[in-house]
Design an enzyme around this catalytic site. Sequence first.
Site, PDB file in Angstrom:
ATOM      1  N   LYS A  11     -10.996  14.516 -38.934  1.00  0.00           N
ATOM      2  CA  LYS A  11     -11.021  13.553 -37.836  1.00  0.00           C
ATOM      3  C   LYS A  11     -10.505  12.226 -38.357  1.00  0.00           C
ATOM      4  O   LYS A  11     -11.039  11.669 -39.310  1.00  0.00           O
ATOM      5  CB  LYS A  11     -12.453  13.407 -37.315  1.00  0.00           C
ATOM      6  CG  LYS A  11     -12.605  12.469 -36.116  1.00  0.00           C
ATOM      7  CD  LYS A  11     -14.058  12.478 -35.646  1.00  0.00           C
ATOM      8  CE  LYS A  11     -14.261  11.575 -34.443  1.00  0.00           C
ATOM      9  NZ  LYS A  11     -15.680  11.596 -33.998  1.00  0.00           N
ATOM     10  N   ASP A 108     -23.984  10.633 -25.985  1.00  0.00           N
ATOM     11  CA  ASP A 108     -22.737  10.987 -25.281  1.00  0.00           C
ATOM     12  C   ASP A 108     -22.634  12.504 -25.115  1.00  0.00           C
ATOM     13  O   ASP A 108     -21.616  13.113 -25.432  1.00  0.00           O
ATOM     14  CB  ASP A 108     -21.523  10.446 -26.036  1.00  0.00           C
ATOM     15  CG  ASP A 108     -20.277  10.354 -25.140  1.00  0.00           C
ATOM     16  OD1 ASP A 108     -20.425  10.431 -23.906  1.00  0.00           O
ATOM     17  OD2 ASP A 108     -19.171  10.215 -25.682  1.00  0.00           O
TER      18      ASP A 108
END
Length: 314
Positions: A11, A108
């Site tokens: 990432k 989230d």
Amino acid sequence: MLTDGRIVAVKKSKIVDESKIAEFINEVVILSQVNHRNVVKLLGCCLETEVPLLVYEFIPNGTLSQYIHNQNEEFPLTWEMRLRIAIEIAGALSYLHSAASFPIYHRDIKSTNILLDEKYRAKIADFGTSRSISIEQTHITTLVHGTLGYLDPEYFQSNQFTEKSDVYSFGVVLLELLTGEKAISMRSEEVGRSLATHFIVSMQEGRLFDILDGHVLKGPKEGVMVVANLAKRCLNLNGRKRPTMKEVTMELEGIQMLGKATTSINVPQNHEEVECVRTQVIEPWDVTSISTGSAYDTGRDSSLHELPLLSFSS
């Protein structure tokens, strides 16, 4: 690929952004406290490069959102798979809230942040905005952060995020699994309408089975009803009235065990439990809409206390 042959996912932030770097560091701190089979594993990181790099186990089958909203008839998400995935997500959230070194709020939860591995097991990902808290804390006070359609209305109003805010977001994911619809509708006739509003109104009007996904309709009717009512409780306006993720996990596991015990569409159930389910369906709700323009205003309208759900319009 690592030198030992393991395939990994890297990432990398697309831009040099101080807030993104802070999120990356936060993710390292959070995931270093976590060890659960349904949470993506962080294998390493590099913070000395121009932008930080995080190295994760590679999860090959994409996101849950892809399988819900771009259904592949060659590999459909059956009722049994949807229920199992819901149990795995709920179990991981229960672990984060009550069994990790310190309580962790994800902040989230949404179907795009749920990955599926080679055996289609759920893995919760993206902990950049997550927070760990002390055991004594009951909430954190922050600027409103999250994804439209999944945001807890109580958090939206008060700026106080609790473990029950994650429960609300999980409830929306449960609706996606039940209906196959997106959290915010993109249909021309109802652009911006929240799935939560659509679901509650449909239950109130006795049209639940009109909005369920076809694969869900093949499941045991009573089991589906119990899951639908559980989702409704997760979406309660009053966070204190929502179940904990531990309670959610136990209820879902009970439904799964009941399903394994019978193949009948009319699952035999204790009469009082069925009556309880039926009475929950007709609980009155006051559904109202607001626009996205007020989503991040610091001034909160007291009328939001009356909103069980949020519906966002473009």
